[in-house]
Write an enzyme that holds these catalytic residues in place. Structure first.
Site, PDB file in Angstrom:
ATOM      1  N   ASN A 176      35.777  36.590  -6.417  1.00 41.97           N
ATOM      2  CA  ASN A 176      35.076  35.890  -5.554  1.00 41.97           C
ATOM      3  C   ASN A 176      34.036  36.610  -4.616  1.00 41.97           C
ATOM      4  O   ASN A 176      32.764  36.427  -4.920  1.00 41.97           O
ATOM      5  CB  ASN A 176      36.015  35.084  -4.576  1.00 41.97           C
ATOM      6  CG  ASN A 176      35.551  33.952  -3.836  1.00 41.97           C
ATOM      7  OD1 ASN A 176      34.193  34.026  -3.479  1.00 41.97           O
ATOM      8  ND2 ASN A 176      36.286  33.124  -3.266  1.00 41.97           N
ATOM      9  N   ASP A 177      34.502  37.405  -3.642  1.00 44.61           N
ATOM     10  CA  ASP A 177      33.706  38.070  -2.774  1.00 44.61           C
ATOM     11  C   ASP A 177      32.595  39.061  -3.579  1.00 44.61           C
ATOM     12  O   ASP A 177      31.539  39.404  -2.933  1.00 44.61           O
ATOM     13  CB  ASP A 177      34.346  38.823  -1.779  1.00 44.61           C
ATOM     14  CG  ASP A 177      35.311  37.824  -0.851  1.00 44.61           C
ATOM     15  OD1 ASP A 177      34.477  37.000  -0.421  1.00 44.61           O
ATOM     16  OD2 ASP A 177      36.358  37.943  -0.699  1.00 44.61           O
ATOM     17  N   VAL A 178      33.040  39.579  -4.570  1.00 38.36           N
ATOM     18  CA  VAL A 178      32.279  40.469  -5.157  1.00 38.36           C
ATOM     19  C   VAL A 178      31.009  39.841  -5.974  1.00 38.36           C
ATOM     20  O   VAL A 178      30.211  40.621  -6.764  1.00 38.36           O
ATOM     21  CB  VAL A 178      32.915  41.436  -6.221  1.00 38.36           C
ATOM     22  CG1 VAL A 178      34.090  42.274  -5.425  1.00 38.36           C
ATOM     23  CG2 VAL A 178      33.880  40.911  -7.156  1.00 38.36           C
ATOM     24  N   VAL A 179      31.069  38.586  -6.045  1.00 36.24           N
ATOM     25  CA  VAL A 179      30.027  38.131  -6.877  1.00 36.24           C
ATOM     26  C   VAL A 179      29.263  36.955  -5.802  1.00 36.24           C
ATOM     27  O   VAL A 179      28.830  36.038  -6.284  1.00 36.24           O
ATOM     28  CB  VAL A 179      30.353  37.094  -8.075  1.00 36.24           C
ATOM     29  CG1 VAL A 179      30.926  37.999  -9.169  1.00 36.24           C
ATOM     30  CG2 VAL A 179      31.638  36.284  -7.677  1.00 36.24           C
ATOM     31  N   SER A 234      38.487  36.894   2.267  1.00 41.45           N
ATOM     32  CA  SER A 234      37.617  36.844   3.556  1.00 41.45           C
ATOM     33  C   SER A 234      37.532  35.520   4.158  1.00 41.45           C
ATOM     34  O   SER A 234      37.059  35.567   5.347  1.00 41.45           O
ATOM     35  CB  SER A 234      36.301  37.482   3.187  1.00 41.45           C
ATOM     36  OG  SER A 234      35.520  36.813   2.334  1.00 41.45           O
TER      37      SER A 234
END
Lengths: 459, 104
Positions: free
Chosen positions: A385-388, A426
Protein backbone atom coordinates in the site's frame (compact mmCIF):
# COMPACT_ATOMS: atom_id res chain seq x y z
CA UNK A 1 54.74 -17.28 24.11
CA UNK A 2 54.01 -20.98 24.38
CA UNK A 3 53.31 -22.99 21.21
CA UNK A 4 49.68 -23.42 22.27
CA UNK A 5 49.17 -19.66 22.58
CA UNK A 6 50.89 -19.14 19.26
CA UNK A 7 48.61 -21.67 17.62
CA UNK A 8 45.59 -19.95 19.14
CA UNK A 9 46.64 -16.54 17.85
CA UNK A 10 47.20 -18.08 14.42
CA UNK A 11 43.67 -19.50 14.35
CA UNK A 12 42.33 -16.05 15.27
CA UNK A 13 44.14 -14.48 12.36
CA UNK A 14 42.86 -17.18 10.01
CA UNK A 15 39.34 -16.73 11.36
CA UNK A 16 39.44 -12.96 10.81
CA UNK A 17 40.52 -13.42 7.20
CA UNK A 18 37.92 -16.12 6.55
CA UNK A 19 35.14 -13.94 8.01
CA UNK A 20 36.01 -11.10 5.68
CA UNK A 21 36.24 -13.42 2.67
CA UNK A 22 32.91 -14.91 3.64
CA UNK A 23 31.17 -11.54 3.73
CA UNK A 24 32.86 -10.51 0.50
CA UNK A 25 31.32 -13.56 -1.18
CA UNK A 26 27.92 -12.24 -0.12
CA UNK A 27 28.11 -9.73 -2.95
CA UNK A 28 26.58 -12.29 -5.30
CA UNK A 29 24.02 -15.06 -4.74
CA UNK A 30 26.15 -17.54 -6.70
CA UNK A 31 29.16 -17.21 -4.40
CA UNK A 32 27.40 -16.44 -1.12
CA UNK A 33 26.99 -20.01 -0.02
CA UNK A 34 30.63 -20.86 -0.50
CA UNK A 35 31.52 -17.72 1.44
CA UNK A 36 29.56 -18.96 4.41
CA UNK A 37 31.59 -22.17 4.43
CA UNK A 38 34.71 -20.03 4.80
CA UNK A 39 33.15 -18.20 7.72
CA UNK A 40 32.07 -21.46 9.34
CA UNK A 41 35.58 -22.87 8.98
CA UNK A 42 36.97 -19.69 10.52
CA UNK A 43 34.61 -20.01 13.46
CA UNK A 44 35.51 -23.67 14.03
CA UNK A 45 39.23 -22.84 13.90
CA UNK A 46 38.86 -20.02 16.42
CA UNK A 47 36.90 -22.21 18.84
CA UNK A 48 39.40 -25.07 18.67
CA UNK A 49 42.28 -22.63 18.96
CA UNK A 50 40.74 -21.13 22.10
CA UNK A 51 40.18 -24.51 23.72
CA UNK A 52 43.81 -25.44 23.10
CA UNK A 53 45.45 -22.11 23.81
CA UNK A 54 43.59 -20.89 26.90
CA UNK A 55 44.17 -22.47 30.25
CA UNK A 56 40.97 -24.40 30.51
CA UNK A 57 40.66 -26.32 33.78
CA UNK A 58 36.94 -27.11 33.99
CA UNK A 59 35.31 -28.65 30.95
CA UNK A 60 31.87 -29.45 32.28
CA UNK A 61 30.36 -25.98 31.78
CA UNK A 62 31.93 -25.59 28.37
CA UNK A 63 30.72 -28.93 27.08
CA UNK A 64 27.27 -28.42 28.59
CA UNK A 65 26.94 -24.96 27.05
CA UNK A 66 28.18 -26.08 23.64
CA UNK A 67 25.84 -29.06 23.56
CA UNK A 68 22.80 -27.16 24.79
CA UNK A 69 23.48 -24.23 22.46
CA UNK A 70 24.06 -26.50 19.46
CA UNK A 71 20.87 -28.40 20.14
CA UNK A 72 18.76 -25.24 20.40
CA UNK A 73 20.56 -23.65 17.45
CA UNK A 74 20.09 -26.68 15.24
CA UNK A 75 16.47 -26.97 16.25
CA UNK A 76 15.91 -23.33 15.29
CA UNK A 77 17.90 -23.84 12.11
CA UNK A 78 15.66 -26.66 10.99
CA UNK A 79 12.26 -25.52 12.17
CA UNK A 80 12.06 -21.75 11.76
CA UNK A 81 9.93 -20.91 8.71
CA UNK A 82 11.07 -18.17 6.35
CA UNK A 83 8.09 -16.00 7.27
CA UNK A 84 9.34 -16.00 10.87
CA UNK A 85 12.83 -14.88 9.86
CA UNK A 86 12.44 -11.36 11.35
CA UNK A 87 11.50 -12.75 14.77
CA UNK A 88 14.30 -15.29 14.62
CA UNK A 89 16.82 -12.62 13.74
CA UNK A 90 15.59 -10.31 16.51
CA UNK A 91 15.92 -13.19 18.93
CA UNK A 92 19.46 -13.89 17.80
CA UNK A 93 20.35 -10.23 18.32
CA UNK A 94 19.11 -10.73 21.87
CA UNK A 95 21.21 -13.87 22.33
CA UNK A 96 24.35 -12.29 20.91
CA UNK A 97 23.97 -9.21 23.06
CA UNK A 98 23.20 -11.33 26.11
CA UNK A 99 26.38 -13.34 25.63
CA UNK A 100 28.39 -10.11 25.51
CA UNK A 101 26.65 -8.71 28.60
CA UNK A 102 27.13 -11.95 30.57
CA UNK A 103 30.81 -12.17 29.72
CA UNK A 104 31.14 -8.55 30.77
CA UNK A 105 29.42 -9.12 34.10
CA UNK A 106 31.59 -12.18 34.74
CA UNK A 107 34.68 -10.22 33.80
CA UNK A 108 33.62 -7.48 36.22
CA UNK A 109 33.20 -10.04 38.97
CA UNK A 110 36.65 -11.48 38.47
CA UNK A 111 38.84 -8.63 37.35
CA UNK A 112 37.19 -5.34 38.31
CA UNK A 113 39.89 -4.42 40.82
CA UNK A 114 42.89 -4.77 38.50
CA UNK A 115 41.35 -3.26 35.36
CA UNK A 116 42.86 -0.19 33.73
CA UNK A 117 40.65 2.86 33.29
CA UNK A 118 40.32 2.18 29.62
CA UNK A 119 39.38 -1.47 29.98
CA UNK A 120 36.78 -0.49 32.54
CA UNK A 121 35.28 1.98 30.10
CA UNK A 122 35.10 -0.67 27.39
CA UNK A 123 33.56 -3.08 29.88
CA UNK A 124 30.92 -0.50 30.75
CA UNK A 125 30.03 -0.08 27.09
CA UNK A 126 29.96 -3.82 26.55
CA UNK A 127 27.57 -4.47 29.42
CA UNK A 128 25.40 -1.42 28.78
CA UNK A 129 24.99 -2.06 25.05
CA UNK A 130 24.61 -5.78 25.65
CA UNK A 131 21.89 -5.33 28.27
CA UNK A 132 19.78 -2.78 26.40
CA UNK A 133 20.07 -4.71 23.14
CA UNK A 134 18.95 -7.89 24.89
CA UNK A 135 15.67 -6.49 26.18
CA UNK A 136 15.13 -4.28 23.13
CA UNK A 137 15.51 -7.25 20.80
CA UNK A 138 13.24 -9.40 22.93
CA UNK A 139 10.51 -6.75 22.69
CA UNK A 140 11.07 -6.47 18.94
CA UNK A 141 10.85 -10.25 18.58
CA UNK A 142 7.67 -10.26 20.66
CA UNK A 143 6.09 -7.59 18.49
CA UNK A 144 7.04 -9.40 15.29
CA UNK A 145 5.75 -12.71 16.59
CA UNK A 146 2.53 -11.04 17.72
CA UNK A 147 3.03 -11.95 21.37
CA UNK A 148 3.16 -8.25 22.15
CA UNK A 149 0.86 -5.83 20.39
CA UNK A 150 2.54 -4.37 17.33
CA UNK A 151 1.06 -0.93 17.72
CA UNK A 152 3.27 1.73 19.29
CA UNK A 153 2.91 2.12 23.05
CA UNK A 154 2.94 5.78 23.93
CA UNK A 155 1.97 7.73 27.02
CA UNK A 156 2.35 11.17 28.49
CA UNK A 157 5.79 11.97 29.76
CA UNK A 158 7.30 9.00 27.97
CA UNK A 159 10.20 10.93 26.54
CA UNK A 160 10.96 12.52 29.90
CA UNK A 161 10.93 9.10 31.56
CA UNK A 162 13.19 7.67 28.84
CA UNK A 163 15.58 10.56 29.22
CA UNK A 164 15.70 9.99 32.99
CA UNK A 165 16.42 6.30 32.55
CA UNK A 166 19.07 7.10 29.96
CA UNK A 167 20.71 9.73 32.15
CA UNK A 168 20.61 7.44 35.17
CA UNK A 169 22.26 4.69 33.13
CA UNK A 170 25.03 6.97 31.93
CA UNK A 171 25.45 8.41 35.43
CA UNK A 172 25.95 4.94 36.90
CA UNK A 173 28.37 4.15 34.11
CA UNK A 174 30.49 7.20 34.89
CA UNK A 175 30.37 6.50 38.63
CA UNK A 176 31.61 2.96 38.20
CA UNK A 177 34.17 4.11 35.68
CA UNK A 178 35.69 6.51 38.19
CA UNK A 179 35.41 4.18 41.16
CA UNK A 180 35.04 0.45 40.44
CA UNK A 181 34.62 -0.25 44.15
CA UNK A 182 31.04 1.07 44.03
CA UNK A 183 29.46 -2.22 42.98
CA UNK A 184 25.95 -0.90 43.26
CA UNK A 185 26.59 1.61 40.48
CA UNK A 186 27.56 -1.19 38.09
CA UNK A 187 24.54 -3.33 38.83
CA UNK A 188 22.17 -0.36 38.77
CA UNK A 189 23.56 0.42 35.33
CA UNK A 190 22.73 -3.11 34.20
CA UNK A 191 19.19 -2.77 35.51
CA UNK A 192 18.63 0.64 33.93
CA UNK A 193 20.07 -0.57 30.61
CA UNK A 194 17.62 -3.49 30.62
CA UNK A 195 14.76 -1.04 31.25
CA UNK A 196 16.06 1.35 28.62
CA UNK A 197 16.02 -1.41 25.98
CA UNK A 198 12.33 -2.04 26.68
CA UNK A 199 11.44 1.65 26.64
CA UNK A 200 13.38 2.19 23.43
CA UNK A 201 11.40 -0.34 21.39
CA UNK A 202 7.83 -0.22 22.76
CA UNK A 203 6.96 3.14 21.12
CA UNK A 204 7.92 1.82 17.68
CA UNK A 205 5.30 0.31 15.36
CA UNK A 206 5.64 -3.01 13.53
CA UNK A 207 6.02 -1.35 10.15
CA UNK A 208 9.16 0.45 11.31
CA UNK A 209 10.75 -2.83 12.34
CA UNK A 210 13.24 -2.97 9.43
CA UNK A 211 15.03 0.05 10.90
CA UNK A 212 14.85 -1.19 14.47
CA UNK A 213 16.13 -4.62 13.48
CA UNK A 214 19.10 -3.11 11.68
CA UNK A 215 19.87 -0.80 14.57
CA UNK A 216 19.74 -3.62 17.13
CA UNK A 217 21.96 -5.64 14.81
CA UNK A 218 24.45 -2.82 14.94
CA UNK A 219 24.31 -2.57 18.75
CA UNK A 220 24.80 -6.31 19.17
CA UNK A 221 27.87 -6.13 16.94
CA UNK A 222 29.31 -3.17 18.79
CA UNK A 223 28.78 -4.97 22.11
CA UNK A 224 30.96 -7.77 20.72
CA UNK A 225 33.55 -5.19 19.65
CA UNK A 226 33.61 -3.80 23.18
CA UNK A 227 34.15 -7.35 24.47
CA UNK A 228 37.14 -7.53 22.15
CA UNK A 229 38.58 -4.37 23.67
CA UNK A 230 38.06 -5.69 27.20
CA UNK A 231 39.73 -9.01 26.46
CA UNK A 232 42.34 -7.48 24.15
CA UNK A 233 41.20 -9.87 21.43
CA UNK A 234 41.45 -8.74 17.82
CA UNK A 235 39.23 -11.33 16.17
CA UNK A 236 36.40 -10.22 18.45
CA UNK A 237 37.01 -6.59 17.52
CA UNK A 238 37.01 -7.43 13.81
CA UNK A 239 33.95 -9.68 13.80
CA UNK A 240 32.00 -7.34 16.07
CA UNK A 241 32.86 -4.31 13.97
CA UNK A 242 31.84 -6.05 10.74
CA UNK A 243 28.50 -6.89 12.35
CA UNK A 244 28.13 -3.40 13.81
CA UNK A 245 28.80 -1.69 10.51
CA UNK A 246 26.61 -4.04 8.58
CA UNK A 247 23.75 -3.11 10.89
CA UNK A 248 24.55 0.57 10.62
CA UNK A 249 24.61 0.51 6.81
CA UNK A 250 21.32 -1.38 6.73
CA UNK A 251 19.73 1.11 9.16
CA UNK A 252 20.73 3.98 6.92
CA UNK A 253 19.42 2.21 3.81
CA UNK A 254 16.12 1.42 5.50
CA UNK A 255 15.70 5.01 6.70
CA UNK A 256 16.38 6.28 3.20
CA UNK A 257 13.79 3.87 1.84
CA UNK A 258 11.23 5.47 4.13
CA UNK A 259 12.64 8.99 3.83
CA UNK A 260 12.92 9.30 7.58
CA UNK A 261 15.74 9.99 9.98
CA UNK A 262 16.75 7.48 12.62
CA UNK A 263 15.68 9.86 15.38
CA UNK A 264 12.28 10.16 13.72
CA UNK A 265 11.86 6.39 13.73
CA UNK A 266 13.01 6.08 17.34
CA UNK A 267 10.99 8.93 18.79
CA UNK A 268 8.28 9.50 16.20
CA UNK A 269 5.93 6.63 16.97
CA UNK A 270 4.77 6.78 13.36
CA UNK A 271 2.11 4.10 13.43
CA UNK A 272 0.25 5.94 16.17
CA UNK A 273 -0.41 9.18 14.34
CA UNK A 274 -3.69 9.21 12.52
CA UNK A 275 -3.47 11.06 9.27
CA UNK A 276 -5.23 14.38 9.31
CA UNK A 277 -3.72 15.86 6.21
CA UNK A 278 -6.17 14.49 3.71
CA UNK A 279 -4.75 13.83 0.31
CA UNK A 280 -6.19 14.55 -3.08
CA UNK A 281 -7.56 11.03 -3.08
CA UNK A 282 -11.22 10.87 -3.77
CA UNK A 283 -13.85 9.39 -5.98
CA UNK A 284 -14.69 5.78 -6.28
CA UNK A 285 -12.65 2.63 -6.37
CA UNK A 286 -13.53 0.48 -9.35
CA UNK A 287 -13.79 -3.25 -8.88
CA UNK A 288 -12.83 -5.65 -11.60
CA UNK A 289 -14.41 -9.08 -12.12
CA UNK A 290 -11.95 -11.89 -11.74
CA UNK A 291 -12.33 -13.16 -15.29
CA UNK A 292 -11.64 -9.72 -16.75
CA UNK A 293 -8.49 -9.49 -14.68
CA UNK A 294 -7.40 -12.91 -15.93
CA UNK A 295 -7.94 -11.92 -19.56
CA UNK A 296 -6.05 -8.70 -19.07
CA UNK A 297 -3.11 -10.63 -17.67
CA UNK A 298 -3.25 -13.42 -20.23
CA UNK A 299 -3.06 -11.05 -23.18
CA UNK A 300 -0.51 -8.64 -21.74
CA UNK A 301 3.06 -8.37 -23.01
CA UNK A 302 4.68 -7.16 -19.81
CA UNK A 303 3.47 -7.79 -16.29
CA UNK A 304 5.09 -6.66 -13.03
CA UNK A 305 4.11 -8.05 -9.65
CA UNK A 306 4.52 -5.76 -6.64
CA UNK A 307 4.44 -7.86 -3.46
CA UNK A 308 4.03 -6.24 -0.06
CA UNK A 309 3.85 -7.58 3.45
CA UNK A 310 0.22 -8.54 2.85
CA UNK A 311 1.47 -11.20 0.44
CA UNK A 312 3.52 -12.79 3.20
CA UNK A 313 0.73 -12.69 5.77
CA UNK A 314 -1.58 -14.35 3.25
CA UNK A 315 1.09 -17.00 2.50
CA UNK A 316 0.53 -16.30 -1.18
CA UNK A 317 4.15 -16.59 -2.40
CA UNK A 318 3.62 -19.94 -4.10
CA UNK A 319 0.35 -18.81 -5.65
CA UNK A 320 1.96 -15.75 -7.20
CA UNK A 321 4.84 -17.82 -8.56
CA UNK A 322 2.36 -20.24 -10.14
CA UNK A 323 0.52 -17.40 -11.81
CA UNK A 324 3.80 -15.91 -13.00
CA UNK A 325 4.97 -19.20 -14.50
CA UNK A 326 1.68 -19.68 -16.25
CA UNK A 327 1.92 -16.22 -17.78
CA UNK A 328 5.51 -16.84 -18.84
CA UNK A 329 4.45 -20.00 -20.64
CA UNK A 330 2.08 -17.80 -22.62
CA UNK A 331 4.97 -15.55 -23.56
CA UNK A 332 4.35 -12.75 -21.08
CA UNK A 333 7.43 -11.09 -19.61
CA UNK A 334 7.03 -11.23 -15.83
CA UNK A 335 9.08 -9.32 -13.28
CA UNK A 336 8.81 -8.66 -9.57
CA UNK A 337 9.38 -5.20 -8.11
CA UNK A 338 10.73 -5.27 -4.57
CA UNK A 339 10.61 -2.15 -2.41
CA UNK A 340 13.43 -2.04 0.18
CA UNK A 341 10.96 -2.02 3.08
CA UNK A 342 8.59 -4.65 1.70
CA UNK A 343 8.55 -7.02 4.65
CA UNK A 344 9.58 -6.73 8.27
CA UNK A 345 13.33 -6.82 7.87
CA UNK A 346 15.77 -5.79 5.13
CA UNK A 347 15.55 -8.13 2.15
CA UNK A 348 12.78 -10.22 3.68
CA UNK A 349 10.55 -10.26 0.59
CA UNK A 350 13.37 -11.60 -1.59
CA UNK A 351 13.84 -14.55 0.72
CA UNK A 352 10.13 -15.31 0.78
CA UNK A 353 9.91 -15.30 -3.00
CA UNK A 354 13.12 -17.29 -3.40
CA UNK A 355 11.61 -19.90 -1.10
CA UNK A 356 8.64 -20.11 -3.45
CA UNK A 357 11.10 -20.93 -6.27
CA UNK A 358 11.02 -17.52 -7.90
CA UNK A 359 14.41 -17.17 -9.63
CA UNK A 360 16.39 -14.25 -8.22
CA UNK A 361 16.96 -12.89 -11.74
CA UNK A 362 13.24 -12.01 -11.84
CA UNK A 363 13.47 -9.89 -8.65
CA UNK A 364 14.13 -6.22 -9.33
CA UNK A 365 15.10 -3.41 -6.99
CA UNK A 366 13.21 -0.15 -6.93
CA UNK A 367 15.74 1.88 -8.91
CA UNK A 368 16.06 -0.78 -11.59
CA UNK A 369 12.36 -1.28 -12.14
CA UNK A 370 10.93 2.24 -11.84
CA UNK A 371 11.82 3.27 -15.42
CA UNK A 372 10.02 0.20 -16.72
CA UNK A 373 6.55 0.93 -15.38
CA UNK A 374 5.41 3.22 -18.24
CA UNK A 375 5.94 0.36 -20.72
CA UNK A 376 4.22 -2.19 -18.53
CA UNK A 377 0.76 -3.39 -19.53
CA UNK A 378 -0.42 -4.67 -16.18
CA UNK A 379 0.98 -4.15 -12.69
CA UNK A 380 -0.41 -6.42 -10.01
CA UNK A 381 -0.08 -4.97 -6.52
CA UNK A 382 -0.44 -7.66 -3.87
CA UNK A 383 -0.83 -6.59 -0.28
CA UNK A 384 1.29 -3.46 -0.71
CA UNK A 385 0.00 0.00 0.00
CA UNK A 386 2.25 2.80 1.19
CA UNK A 387 5.18 1.78 -1.01
CA UNK A 388 3.02 2.41 -4.09
CA UNK A 389 1.28 5.55 -2.80
CA UNK A 390 1.80 8.31 -5.40
CA UNK A 391 1.11 10.90 -2.69
CA UNK A 392 4.63 10.31 -1.44
CA UNK A 393 5.85 11.80 -4.70
CA UNK A 394 3.10 14.29 -5.56
CA UNK A 395 1.72 15.64 -2.31
CA UNK A 396 4.32 17.50 -0.23
CA UNK A 397 1.84 17.67 2.66
CA UNK A 398 1.51 13.91 2.87
CA UNK A 399 2.89 12.20 5.96
CA UNK A 400 5.02 10.02 3.74
CA UNK A 401 6.05 12.84 1.39
CA UNK A 402 9.45 12.18 -0.13
CA UNK A 403 9.48 8.47 0.57
CA UNK A 404 10.74 6.72 -2.56
CA UNK A 405 7.97 4.62 -4.08
CA UNK A 406 7.45 2.11 -6.82
CA UNK A 407 5.83 4.24 -9.50
CA UNK A 408 3.16 1.77 -10.49
CA UNK A 409 0.68 4.56 -11.26
CA UNK A 410 2.64 5.20 -14.46
CA UNK A 411 1.83 1.76 -15.83
CA UNK A 412 -0.86 1.26 -18.47
CA UNK A 413 -3.10 -0.49 -16.00
CA UNK A 414 -2.95 -1.54 -12.37
CA UNK A 415 -4.76 -4.32 -10.56
CA UNK A 416 -4.70 -4.08 -6.77
CA UNK A 417 -5.29 -7.23 -4.75
CA UNK A 418 -6.52 -6.21 -1.35
CA UNK A 419 -8.34 -7.79 1.56
CA UNK A 420 -10.79 -4.96 1.99
CA UNK A 421 -11.23 -1.26 1.52
CA UNK A 422 -9.15 -0.36 4.60
CA UNK A 423 -6.09 1.84 4.70
CA UNK A 424 -2.39 0.96 5.06
CA UNK A 425 -0.48 0.93 8.33
CA UNK A 426 0.04 4.66 8.18
CA UNK A 427 -3.70 5.23 7.91
CA UNK A 428 -3.22 7.18 4.70
CA UNK A 429 -5.58 7.21 1.77
CA UNK A 430 -3.91 5.95 -1.36
CA UNK A 431 -4.86 7.96 -4.48
CA UNK A 432 -3.59 5.08 -6.60
CA UNK A 433 -6.73 3.14 -5.74
CA UNK A 434 -8.94 5.89 -7.19
CA UNK A 435 -7.13 6.32 -10.47
CA UNK A 436 -8.83 5.82 -13.80
CA UNK A 437 -6.51 2.99 -14.75
CA UNK A 438 -6.62 1.20 -11.41
CA UNK A 439 -8.93 -1.73 -10.72
CA UNK A 440 -9.50 -3.35 -7.34
CA UNK A 441 -9.75 -7.07 -6.78
CA UNK A 442 -10.91 -7.77 -3.24
CA UNK A 443 -10.36 -10.92 -1.27
CA UNK A 444 -7.69 -13.05 0.37
CA UNK A 445 -4.56 -12.76 -1.77
CA UNK A 446 -3.85 -16.48 -1.89
CA UNK A 447 -7.41 -17.44 -2.82
CA UNK A 448 -7.65 -14.71 -5.44
CA UNK A 449 -4.35 -15.69 -7.03
CA UNK A 450 -5.37 -19.34 -7.18
CA UNK A 451 -8.62 -18.36 -8.88
CA UNK A 452 -6.68 -16.18 -11.31
CA UNK A 453 -4.46 -19.15 -12.19
CA UNK A 454 -7.53 -21.21 -13.05
CA UNK A 455 -9.10 -18.39 -15.03
CA UNK A 456 -5.90 -17.76 -17.02
CA UNK A 457 -5.61 -21.46 -17.79
CA UNK A 458 -9.05 -21.39 -19.35
CA UNK A 459 -8.64 -18.20 -21.35
CA UNK B 1 45.78 -3.07 28.99
CA UNK B 2 48.96 -1.12 28.24
CA UNK B 3 48.90 1.86 25.85
CA UNK B 4 50.69 0.02 23.01
CA UNK B 5 48.08 -2.74 22.97
CA UNK B 6 45.32 -0.18 23.20
CA UNK B 7 46.63 1.74 20.21
CA UNK B 8 46.98 -1.47 18.22
CA UNK B 9 43.38 -2.37 19.10
CA UNK B 10 42.12 1.01 17.97
CA UNK B 11 43.95 0.51 14.67
CA UNK B 12 42.32 -2.88 14.21
CA UNK B 13 38.93 -1.37 15.00
CA UNK B 14 39.36 1.50 12.54
CA UNK B 15 40.56 -0.75 9.74
CA UNK B 16 37.82 -3.29 10.37
CA UNK B 17 35.24 -0.51 10.26
CA UNK B 18 36.60 0.74 6.96
CA UNK B 19 36.81 -2.74 5.48
CA UNK B 20 33.36 -3.57 6.79
CA UNK B 21 31.91 -0.52 5.10
CA UNK B 22 33.56 -1.45 1.79
CA UNK B 23 32.56 -5.09 1.87
CA UNK B 24 29.01 -4.67 3.16
CA UNK B 25 28.15 -1.86 0.74
CA UNK B 26 28.62 -4.33 -2.10
CA UNK B 27 26.03 -6.76 -0.81
CA UNK B 28 22.89 -6.40 -2.97
CA UNK B 29 19.52 -5.75 -1.27
CA UNK B 30 18.52 -9.17 -2.59
CA UNK B 31 20.74 -10.74 0.08
CA UNK B 32 20.19 -8.36 2.98
CA UNK B 33 18.30 -10.87 5.11
CA UNK B 34 20.97 -13.58 4.75
CA UNK B 35 23.58 -10.88 5.35
CA UNK B 36 22.04 -9.94 8.67
CA UNK B 37 21.77 -13.57 9.62
CA UNK B 38 25.39 -14.20 8.61
CA UNK B 39 26.92 -11.23 10.42
CA UNK B 40 24.93 -12.32 13.43
CA UNK B 41 26.45 -15.78 13.30
CA UNK B 42 29.91 -14.32 12.79
CA UNK B 43 29.61 -12.00 15.77
CA UNK B 44 28.81 -15.15 17.73
CA UNK B 45 32.61 -15.25 17.88
CA UNK B 46 32.11 -13.72 21.34
CA UNK B 47 31.77 -17.41 22.13
CA UNK B 48 35.53 -17.55 22.54
CA UNK B 49 35.32 -15.03 25.38
CA UNK B 50 32.52 -17.05 26.95
CA UNK B 51 34.53 -20.27 26.74
CA UNK B 52 37.31 -18.77 28.83
CA UNK B 53 34.83 -17.56 31.47
CA UNK B 54 33.16 -20.96 31.64
CA UNK B 55 36.29 -23.05 31.86
CA UNK B 56 39.37 -21.19 33.06
CA UNK B 57 40.52 -20.97 36.66
CA UNK B 58 37.74 -18.71 37.96
CA UNK B 59 35.16 -18.78 40.77
CA UNK B 60 31.89 -20.59 40.27
CA UNK B 61 29.87 -17.47 39.52
CA UNK B 62 32.06 -16.79 36.47
CA UNK B 63 31.58 -20.38 35.34
CA UNK B 64 27.82 -20.07 35.59
CA UNK B 65 27.67 -16.76 33.74
CA UNK B 66 30.13 -18.22 31.23
CA UNK B 67 27.97 -21.29 30.76
CA UNK B 68 24.93 -19.13 29.98
CA UNK B 69 27.00 -17.03 27.58
CA UNK B 70 28.44 -20.13 25.85
CA UNK B 71 24.91 -21.41 25.38
CA UNK B 72 23.47 -18.23 23.85
CA UNK B 73 26.53 -17.61 21.68
CA UNK B 74 26.47 -21.20 20.41
CA UNK B 75 22.78 -20.86 19.57
CA UNK B 76 23.72 -17.90 17.41
CA UNK B 77 26.65 -19.59 15.73
CA UNK B 78 24.93 -22.88 14.96
CA UNK B 79 21.46 -21.48 14.30
CA UNK B 80 22.78 -18.46 12.42
CA UNK B 81 24.98 -20.35 9.97
CA UNK B 82 22.37 -23.06 9.53
CA UNK B 83 19.59 -20.65 8.65
CA UNK B 84 21.85 -18.53 6.46
CA UNK B 85 22.73 -21.61 4.44
CA UNK B 86 19.08 -22.60 4.21
CA UNK B 87 18.24 -19.19 2.81
CA UNK B 88 21.16 -19.01 0.39
CA UNK B 89 20.31 -22.44 -0.98
CA UNK B 90 16.97 -21.06 -2.14
CA UNK B 91 18.36 -18.32 -4.34
CA UNK B 92 18.41 -19.90 -7.78
CA UNK B 93 19.04 -18.59 -11.23
CA UNK B 94 16.28 -18.90 -13.76
CA UNK B 95 16.17 -22.52 -14.80
CA UNK B 96 15.28 -23.50 -18.33
CA UNK B 97 11.53 -23.32 -18.21
CA UNK B 98 10.51 -26.86 -17.42
CA UNK B 99 6.81 -27.08 -18.04
CA UNK B 100 5.35 -26.79 -14.56
CA UNK B 101 7.73 -26.81 -11.65
CA UNK B 102 6.93 -29.57 -9.22
CA UNK B 103 5.67 -28.30 -5.92
CA UNK B 104 7.83 -29.20 -2.99
Amino acid sequence: MSPATLLMEATYLVASILFILGLKAMSHPDTARRGMFYAEAGMAAAIIGTLIGQHIVTWVWIVAGLLLGSAIGAWMGITVPMTAMPQRTALSHAFGAMAAALVGIAEFNVHAAEMSVFTRGALGFEVMLGALTTTGSLIAAGKLQGVIKGTPVQFKGQQVLNALIGLGMVGCFVTFWINPAILVAFYTMVGLALAFGVMMVIPIGSADMPVVMSLLNSYAGLAATATGFVLGNNVLIIAGTLDGFSGLILSILMCKAMNRSITNVLFGGFGATVAEASSNAGGTMREIPLDDAAIQLAYAKRVIFVPGYGLATAQAQHAVRELAELLEERGVTVKYAIHPVAGRMPGHMNVLLAEANVPYSALYEMDQINPEFPETDVVVVIGANDVVNPDARDNPKSLIAGMPILEVDLAKSVIVLKRGQGRGFSGLENPLFFKERTRMLYGDAKGTLNLLVKAVEQS
Amino acid sequence: MNPAVLIASVYVFALAAFLGYQVISRVPPLLHTPLMSATNAISGISLIGSLVMAGAHYPLVAHLLGFAAVTTATINVVGGFWITDRMLKMFKKREPNTAKAVKR
